[in-house]
Design a protein around this motif. Structure first.
Motif, PDB file in Angstrom:
ATOM      1  N   TYR A  25       0.781  -1.148  -0.141  1.00 40.12           N
ATOM      2  CA  TYR A  25       0.054   0.024  -0.014  1.00 40.12           C
ATOM      3  C   TYR A  25       0.707   1.277   0.062  1.00 40.12           C
ATOM      4  O   TYR A  25       0.179   2.430  -0.337  1.00 40.12           O
ATOM      5  N   ARG A  30       1.203   4.957  -5.083  1.00 42.22           N
ATOM      6  CA  ARG A  30       0.353   5.093  -3.941  1.00 42.22           C
ATOM      7  C   ARG A  30      -0.803   5.593  -4.242  1.00 42.22           C
ATOM      8  O   ARG A  30      -1.073   6.322  -5.181  1.00 42.22           O
ATOM      9  N   SER A  31      -1.927   5.609  -3.392  1.00 42.01           N
ATOM     10  CA  SER A  31      -2.968   6.337  -3.501  1.00 42.01           C
ATOM     11  C   SER A  31      -3.616   6.698  -2.114  1.00 42.01           C
ATOM     12  O   SER A  31      -3.157   5.999  -1.174  1.00 42.01           O
ATOM     13  N   GLU A  32      -4.418   7.535  -1.957  1.00 44.51           N
ATOM     14  CA  GLU A  32      -4.959   7.941  -0.705  1.00 44.51           C
ATOM     15  C   GLU A  32      -5.657   6.802  -0.124  1.00 44.51           C
ATOM     16  O   GLU A  32      -5.495   6.369   1.288  1.00 44.51           O
ATOM     17  N   GLU A  33      -6.453   5.969  -0.683  1.00 49.48           N
ATOM     18  CA  GLU A  33      -7.143   4.686  -0.270  1.00 49.48           C
ATOM     19  C   GLU A  33      -6.120   3.848   0.312  1.00 49.48           C
ATOM     20  O   GLU A  33      -6.184   3.312   1.298  1.00 49.48           O
ATOM     21  N   LYS A  84       0.458  15.616  -1.649  1.00 45.10           N
ATOM     22  CA  LYS A  84      -0.579  15.020  -2.600  1.00 45.10           C
ATOM     23  C   LYS A  84       0.071  14.839  -4.173  1.00 45.10           C
ATOM     24  O   LYS A  84      -0.174  14.120  -5.030  1.00 45.10           O
ATOM     25  N   SER A  86       2.866  13.940  -6.958  1.00 45.53           N
ATOM     26  CA  SER A  86       3.896  12.977  -7.223  1.00 45.53           C
ATOM     27  C   SER A  86       5.194  13.510  -7.281  1.00 45.53           C
ATOM     28  O   SER A  86       5.477  14.496  -7.752  1.00 45.53           O
ATOM     29  N   ARG A  92       1.846   9.311  -6.857  1.00 43.94           N
ATOM     30  CA  ARG A  92       0.537   9.175  -6.488  1.00 43.94           C
ATOM     31  C   ARG A  92      -0.640   8.945  -7.586  1.00 43.94           C
ATOM     32  O   ARG A  92      -0.846   9.927  -8.300  1.00 43.94           O
ATOM     33  N   GLU A  93      -1.432   7.786  -7.568  1.00 47.38           N
ATOM     34  CA  GLU A  93      -2.173   7.364  -8.704  1.00 47.38           C
ATOM     35  C   GLU A  93      -3.528   8.264  -8.655  1.00 47.38           C
ATOM     36  O   GLU A  93      -3.803   8.687  -9.576  1.00 47.38           O
ATOM     37  N   ASP A  94      -3.831   8.667  -7.489  1.00 40.04           N
ATOM     38  CA  ASP A  94      -5.007   9.618  -7.327  1.00 40.04           C
ATOM     39  C   ASP A  94      -4.724  11.312  -7.631  1.00 40.04           C
ATOM     40  O   ASP A  94      -5.400  11.832  -7.654  1.00 40.04           O
TER      41      ASP A  94
END
Length: 103
Positions: A25, A30-33, A84, A86, A92-94
Motif C-alpha cells: 500500500y 500510492r493512493s490515498e485509499e 498530494k 507525485s 500518487r495514482e490519485d
C-alpha cells in the motif's frame, strides 16, 4: 495474553506483516485509499503488539524491532498522505503529476 516469542513469515506476524503492508500500500505507486489502508493495518498491528506480554522466553529485541518498524511505517504513511503531488520515484495514482505541455 500472548507471548512475544516467535515471528515467522508463516504466521504473517511481526516484521513480515509490516513489510507486506508497506510494500502493498505504501510503495512507489500510492493512493490515498491504499495509504489509509496501510495506516489502519499498522495501527491494528501496533495495538496487537502492545497487548502482547513479554514472556520469560520472549526476545525483547524482536518486540522493539517490530515497534520501530511500525513507527517508521507510520511516518512514511503520514508524510505521503500530506503530500498530494507525485515527487521523485513516488507516484500518487490519485494525483497525477502536472506535466508541462509539449510544444
Amino acid at each position: 495474553g500472548c507471548t512475544f516469542r516467535k515471528y515467522s513469515a508463516d504466521n504473517r506476524s511481526g516484521p513480515f506483516e509490516v513489510r507486506q503492508t508497506m510494500t502493498r500500500y505504501a510503495s512507489i505507486l500510492r493512493s490515498e485509499e491504499g495509504l489509509n489502508k496501510s495506516r489502519q493495518k499498522l495501527l491494528n498491528l501496533e495495538t496487537r503488539l502492545e497487548d502482547m506480554s513479554l514472556g520469560e522466553e520472549a526476545i525483547p529485541t524482536r518486540y522493539f524491532k517490530v515497534r520501530n518498524m511500525i513507527q517508521s511505517g507510520k511516518l512514511v504513511i503520514y508524510s505521503a498522505l500530506s503530500r498530494k503531488q507525485s515527487l521523485g520515484p513516488h507516484y500518487r495514482e490519485d494525483f497525477p503529476p502536472n506535466l508541462p505541455a509539449l510544444v
